[in-house]
Every structure is written in structure tokens, then in C-alpha cells.
Design an enzyme around this catalytic site. Structure first.
Site, PDB file in Angstrom:
ATOM      1  N   GLY A  52       0.845  -1.199   0.000  1.00  0.00           N
ATOM      2  CA  GLY A  52       0.000   0.000   0.000  1.00  0.00           C
ATOM      3  C   GLY A  52       0.876   1.243   0.000  1.00  0.00           C
ATOM      4  O   GLY A  52       0.467   2.304   0.464  1.00  0.00           O
ATOM      5  N   SER A  54       1.827   3.325  -2.170  1.00  0.00           N
ATOM      6  CA  SER A  54       1.482   4.547  -2.894  1.00  0.00           C
ATOM      7  C   SER A  54       0.310   5.261  -2.206  1.00  0.00           C
ATOM      8  O   SER A  54      -0.134   6.307  -2.656  1.00  0.00           O
ATOM      9  CB  SER A  54       1.147   4.221  -4.355  1.00  0.00           C
ATOM     10  N   ASP A  56      -2.138   6.977   0.986  1.00  0.00           N
ATOM     11  CA  ASP A  56      -2.098   8.207   1.760  1.00  0.00           C
ATOM     12  C   ASP A  56      -1.344   8.088   3.088  1.00  0.00           C
ATOM     13  O   ASP A  56      -0.476   8.890   3.406  1.00  0.00           O
ATOM     14  CB  ASP A  56      -3.565   8.551   2.056  1.00  0.00           C
ATOM     15  N   LEU A  57      -1.692   7.045   3.840  1.00  0.00           N
ATOM     16  CA  LEU A  57      -1.132   6.895   5.185  1.00  0.00           C
ATOM     17  C   LEU A  57       0.385   6.752   5.149  1.00  0.00           C
ATOM     18  O   LEU A  57       1.109   7.297   5.972  1.00  0.00           O
ATOM     19  CB  LEU A  57      -1.748   5.688   5.896  1.00  0.00           C
ATOM     20  N   ARG A  86      -0.192  -0.741  -6.076  1.00  0.00           N
ATOM     21  CA  ARG A  86      -0.815  -0.954  -7.383  1.00  0.00           C
ATOM     22  C   ARG A  86      -0.360   0.081  -8.408  1.00  0.00           C
ATOM     23  O   ARG A  86      -0.266  -0.196  -9.581  1.00  0.00           O
ATOM     24  CB  ARG A  86      -2.338  -0.876  -7.228  1.00  0.00           C
ATOM     25  N   HIS A 287      -8.532   1.474  21.373  1.00  0.00           N
ATOM     26  CA  HIS A 287      -7.831   2.470  22.200  1.00  0.00           C
ATOM     27  C   HIS A 287      -8.408   2.579  23.611  1.00  0.00           C
ATOM     28  O   HIS A 287      -7.673   2.615  24.594  1.00  0.00           O
ATOM     29  CB  HIS A 287      -7.892   3.859  21.549  1.00  0.00           C
ATOM     30  N   LYS A 392     -10.296  18.610  21.554  1.00  0.00           N
ATOM     31  CA  LYS A 392      -9.565  17.346  21.411  1.00  0.00           C
ATOM     32  C   LYS A 392      -8.844  17.114  22.721  1.00  0.00           C
ATOM     33  O   LYS A 392      -7.990  17.926  23.123  1.00  0.00           O
ATOM     34  CB  LYS A 392      -8.562  17.438  20.261  1.00  0.00           C
TER      35      LYS A 392
HETATM   36  C1  BG6 Z   1      -7.743   6.286  14.969  1.00  0.00           C
HETATM   37  C2  BG6 Z   1      -9.176   6.390  14.560  1.00  0.00           C
HETATM   38  O1  BG6 Z   1      -7.437   4.986  15.368  1.00  0.00           O
HETATM   39  O2  BG6 Z   1      -7.492   7.188  16.044  1.00  0.00           O
HETATM   40  C3  BG6 Z   1      -9.542   7.816  14.193  1.00  0.00           C
HETATM   41  O3  BG6 Z   1      -9.402   5.533  13.447  1.00  0.00           O
HETATM   42  C4  BG6 Z   1      -9.179   8.762  15.304  1.00  0.00           C
HETATM   43  O4  BG6 Z   1     -10.919   7.924  13.886  1.00  0.00           O
HETATM   44  C5  BG6 Z   1      -7.733   8.539  15.737  1.00  0.00           C
HETATM   45  O5  BG6 Z   1      -9.374  10.079  14.860  1.00  0.00           O
HETATM   46  C6  BG6 Z   1      -7.423   9.369  16.964  1.00  0.00           C
HETATM   47  O6  BG6 Z   1      -6.058   9.281  17.234  1.00  0.00           O
HETATM   48  P1  BG6 Z   1      -5.301  10.431  18.005  1.00  0.00           P
HETATM   49  O7  BG6 Z   1      -3.919   9.926  18.137  1.00  0.00           O
HETATM   50  O8  BG6 Z   1      -5.418  11.667  17.174  1.00  0.00           O
HETATM   51  O9  BG6 Z   1      -6.018  10.577  19.309  1.00  0.00           O
END
Ligand code: BG6
Length: 539
Positions: A52, A54, A56-57, A86, A287, A392
Site C-alpha cells: 500500500g 502509494s 495516503d497513510l 498498485r 484504544h 480534542k
Molecule cells: C484512529 C481512529 O485509530 O485514532 C480515528 O481511526 C481517530 O478515527 C484517531 O481520529 C485518533 O487518534 P489520536 O492519536 O489523534 O487521538
């Protein structure tokens, strides 16, 4: 040296593996005024194959993180990376793409290190369903192994949509790229997989079974990036490297624990994935439960990977099963709707592009959980996570019981506030403890004070990105921070009743305005017990 080490060491499950580890790694202890002992894991030479490549991640995170490791001199000189994807790229195209991402995101570029790093990147294109692709990868690896003199470590990193996991894994095996004995005798092959690992218990079991036909558990590294966060790793040090917290870390002293992962962002460009997933699968199963396990588990017998992972699984198994007849009292789901945040219009979830019309996918979940063991019997754990919330913020807050009797009632204070210990995971990493203290002045003048420790202030540095820790550990063969099969399956088993119940429409999906801190049904989950959600900072 290893026995005395109180920082990171290895996952060693038997003598043979131990010897392999010793061949691959070297520990460099350093001591300075602030550190008792500091050991860094240094991996041996590795060929790092990215499927994978090519996508984005890989550009946004993976290549930048690997470059940071390289720039900090944490990779072996013989390391090289083979991207597979690909898209038709030459080595040069791939290097240009990598250079662009690194220049945008890295702060460690020096005149020489970027070119030196880019020269270690290669690329092969092909179709994941075509067995010839894997033969070509094998041939390229053989050629590059000779150039870079890598004869030991091979890592396959799957950065592809999860439906491709089985296809790739099943094709690696016949090409001799999965089973150690078919390659150089000393080679240790590892497989790294991103979440989501299945979408429920049956699919996770099926995926595990497929992978286990080609790789054994000691070769599999399932990533939960929260475990790579410095402050999440610190939970273990905080709890088990100090004597003063453990004696009160139980039902006798703790009233309740709250775990919050609030996100201010919405689903952005990931709506089509998220709409099939939702908060329960995307955040809670992994998480949230991993943080719960770390904060509540018993002390492992050592800092070995499997000793820690054993305790986490034991804890997950002790979580009381959700009673479907009382689900409304234990679990609440929500979905954000249109609102205005700081004067700007913000779409509701259903207006996001890529979301199905009338989608019932939850973007918020709050749950009340209990752990049925001696330590925690009767202590509620309140967990909440949501997208498009006020801020956040990720934290674990431990609220202690109030003092049993107030000697200050004679001067009019019948009840004293509880002490609260907060482990702040992000954004302002740190630990704080609130307590009552006398204020100067009048004879009886008391305030609640907060003792605050901030990582950035003390260490004068930002914690490294979680991926860097995880990539380094997987190359070094340390599985401590990766999720084991039994933990994944236990977590899915626990959540199965909720997923099944939510599939039928009897269970409410509450709406909350984008940018909200909470909503009445979520408040009720905790307030009906006479407690309150902690206010999110800066909200
Ligand atoms: C990812 C989720 O595992 O964790 C996302 O798929 C989420 O939806 C992200 O935004 C949050 O990670 P962090 O490190 O920004 O708290």
C-alpha cells in the site's frame, strides 16, 4: 544489565527466542541526572516491505516516522525499504513522493540525511491478487538484500484496506515470504497490521486463523497506535515504579474512574470507512479498552512483553459482560448534527460526503463498566469517546473517595471535595493531582489545589509520534506494545451484545450538536449514580 533495566527491554518468551533477540538487538544504557536508567531498543538490519506504499497513510505518517528514526540514528545502517503498490511508480517516483512528505512534516532534515535516506527506498508495482507480484517482490528482496547486506530481518507492513489482509498474507506464504525456514536460516519475518482487526468477534477469529496459517503469533504485530503514545506507556511506570499509588489503587480508596477520548474533528475524508465502523469499533474496542486495561490491570511479574500482555488480557476478561436487558443504563450512543462552532457552520454527520443517507452509525459512545475482581468490585469505570466534541482531549481521571468524616464540620464544612488524579494523554501531556490545602490568611481558609506536571515543561520537548516507537519496536522484535490475538478477541466478545442490540432499532441513537461537550442521555448515564462527567478543558 538487562535484569536491572527499568526502562524498555524485550519480549522474551523462551530461551531460543531470547538468543534470537540478543543477536538482533543491542541495548544502549545511558544515565544522566534526571534518568535512573535509560535503555533504547536498537533493531538489527531489516528489509522493510510496505504494502500500500502509494497510499495516503504511508506518505503522511509511515515514511515520515521512519525518516525521523533514521535521522535520530536509531536504524541500522543496512536498513532499506521496499514499497509495493498498485500504482506504477519507479524507484525515483517513489523517492520523490517520499521526499515531498518528509520535507512537509519533518523537523530533522539535515543537508545529508534526506538524500541518504531516500537512497534506501525502492518500489515494485503489481496486483495483490497476482502470485507473480510476490515472486517479483521476492526477487527484488534477494537483489537488495545483497546490496544492503541484510540477512536477518524482514518486516511486512500492511498499509492496505483490511479486506486485502488475507489476500496478501495468503500470497506471501507460497512465495516463501512468510515462513522463516524457507528464507535465509537466520531470517526473522514479521507481519505488521493496522487496525481495524475484524469488525466483530467472528470476523476477527477468521482473520486470525487465516494469518496463523502463514505466520505464528510471535511474528504478528497488530498496531494500536495509542499504545505507542508516551503518556500511555507512562501509565505502567507511574503505577509500578512508585510505591505510593498502588496501595490506594483499589475499591477501598477509589470512587470511580473516567476515561475520555474527545475529538473536535469530524470524519473528514474517512467517511466511507467510518460509516461502516462507528465509534464503538473505531475507538472503543481498541484504544479505550487498552487504556482501561493499563490503568486497571494487576502488576505484571516483569517488563517482558508477554507478561504485560498476559495481565492486560486477564483484566479484559474480568470486565463484567454487558447486560442486554439493562443496556440503556450502561451504554449510550450519539451522532453529531449540524451546528455552528465559533460562528462557522459545521456539517452534521449525515451531511458529510461518503456517509449513507439515514445512517445509524454512532459518532459518540459512553459506557459504564465494572470489573469483577477483588481490586475493583463495585467501582464504576465511565468511558466516553466522540467525534466533533468541544475539544480534542484524552485523559484518564481517577477520583478517590471523599474523606470518611469531616472534622471541619464544626466550622461549617461537612463535606470535602474528592482528590482527583488525572493522567493527561493529550494534548498537554502530563499528570495532575488535586488536594485540599490551607490558604494563607483567615484561620480556617481552605482551597482545592492542583499539583501539575507537564511533560513539555519538564523535558522541554514534544513527545515523539506514537508510530516511531511502534516501528522501532517491531523492527527490534519487541511485541510489548502490540495487541495479541487473545486481547483482540476478548475485546470483541465483550462488545458483541452491544453491537447486536444496536443493530435493531429499539435502541436510541441520540443527536448532539457538533461542538457539544455532552448531551442529556450521556449525562444521565453518570448523573443517575450521583456523579458527573469531568468538564473538558478549555470548553
Ligand atoms: C484512529 C481512529 O485509530 O485514532 C480515528 O481511526 C481517530 O478515527 C484517531 O481520529 C485518533 O487518534 P489520536 O492519536 O489523534 O487521538
Amino acid at each position: 544489565m538487562i535484569e536491572n533495566c527499568c526502562c524498555k527491554t524485550y519480549s522474551i518468551s523462551d530461551v531460543k527466542q531470547y538468543k534470537e533477540h540478543m543477536l538482533q538487538k543491542e541495548i544502549k544504557p545511558t544515565i544522566d541526572k534526571r534518568e535512573i536508567l535509560c535503555a533504547e531498543t536498537v533493531p538489527g538490519p531489516n528489509a522493510f516491505v510496505v504494502f500500500g506504499a502509494s497510499g495516503d497513510l504511508v506518505g503522511r505518517k509511515l515514511l515520515v516516522s521512519i525518516f525521523q528514526l533514521f535521522a535520530r540514528d536509531l536504524l541500522d545502517d543496512r536498513f532499506y525499504l521496499l514499497g509495493c503498490g498498485r500504482k506504477k511508480f519507479s524507484d525515483l517516483d517513489f523517492r520523490k513522493k517520499a521526499e515531498q512528505s518528509i520535507r512537509e512534516k519533518s523537523d530533522l532534515i539535515s543537508p545529508n540525511n534526506l538524500d541518504a535516506f531516500l537512497s534506501k527506498l525502492y518500489y515494485v508495482d503489481g496486483d495483490y491478487n497476482d502470485s507473480n507480484f510476490y515472486e517479483r517482490i521476492k526477487a527484488r528482496l534477494a537483489e537488495l538484500d545483497k546490496i544492503h547486506k541484510v540477512y536477518e530481518g524482514l518486516v511486512h507492513y500492511l498499509s492496505v484496506p483490511p479486506f486485502l489482509y488475507p489476500t496478501i498474507v495468503e500470497n506471501l506464504a507460497p512465495a516463501g515470504l512468510a515462513c522463516t525456514k524457507k528464507l535465509h536460516s537466520k531470517q526473522h519475518i514479521k507481519l505488521v497490521i493496522e487496525k481495524p482487526f475484524g469488525k466483530d468477534l467472528p470476523s476477527a477469529v477468521e482473520l486470525n486463523n487465516k494469518i496463523h496459517r502463514c505466520f505464528n503469533e510471535s511474528q504478528i504485530y497488530r498496531i494500536d497506535h495509542y499504545l505507542g503514545k508516551e503518556t500511555v506507556q507512562n501509565i505502567l511506570m507511574f503505577r509500578f515504579a512508585n510505591t505510593m499509588f498502588e496501595p490506594v489503587w483499589n475499591r477501598n480508596y477509589i470512587d470511580h474512574i473516567q476515561i475520555t477520548i474527545a475529538e473536535s474533528s469530524g470524519v473528514d475524508h474517512r467517511a466511507s470507512y467510518y460509516d461502516k465502523s462507528g465509534a464503538l469499533r473505531d475507538m472503543f474496542q481498541n484504544h479505550m479498552l487498552q487504556m482501561l486495561a493499563l490503568v486497571a490491570m494487576e502488576s505484571p511479574i516483569s517488563f517482558e512483553g508477554d507478561h504485560i500482555r498476559d495481565e492486560k488480557v486477564k483484566l479484559l476478561r474480568s470486565i463484567r459482560a454487558f447486560d442486554v436487558n439493562k443496556l440503556d443504563e450502561l451504554c449510550v450512543r450519539g451522532q453529531y448534527i449540524y451546528s455552528q462552532i465559533k460562528g462557522s457552520k459545521v456539517n452534521g454527520y449525515l451531511e458529510e460526503s461518503g456517509v449513507r443517507a439515514n445512517s445509524k452509525t454512532e459518532t459518540f459512545i459512553a459506557a459504564k463498566m465494572f470489573i469483577d475482581n477483588w481490586r475493583w468490585k463495585g467501582v464504576p469505570f465511565y468511558l466516553r469517546t466522540g467525534k466533533r466534541m468541544a475539544v480534542k482531549e484524552t485523559e484518564i481521571a481517577i477520583t478517590f473517595k471523599k474523606v470518611p468524616y469531616s472534622m471541619f464540620s464544626s466550622v461549617g464544612l461537612d463535606e470535602l471535595p474528592a482528590n482527583v488524579l488525572v493522567l493527561r494523554i493529550q494534548p498537554e501531556e502530563g499528570i495532575s493531582l488535586s488536594f485540599q490545602a490551607k490558604r494563607p490568611g483567615a484561620k480556617t481558609c481552605m482551597s482545592t489545589l492542583t499539583m501539575n506536571f507537564s511533560y513539555n515543561e519538564l523535558f522541554e520537548t514534544e513527545p515523539p509520534e506514537a508510530y516511531q516507537r511502534l516501528l522501532l519496536d517491531c523492527m527490534a522484535g519487541d511485541q510489548t506494545l502490540f495487541t495479541r490475538q487473545d486481547a483482540i478477541e476478548t475485546a470483541w466478545r465483550l462488545l458483541s451484545p452491544i453491537m447486536q442490540a444496536w443493530e435493531n432499532d429499539e435502541y436510541a441513537l441520540y443527536e448532539y450538536p457538533a461542538g457539544a461537550e455532552s448531551f442529556p442521555a450521556a449525562d444521565n448515564l453518570i448523573e443517575s449514580d450521583g456523579r458527573k462527567w469531568r468538564q473538558l478543558l478549555k470548553a
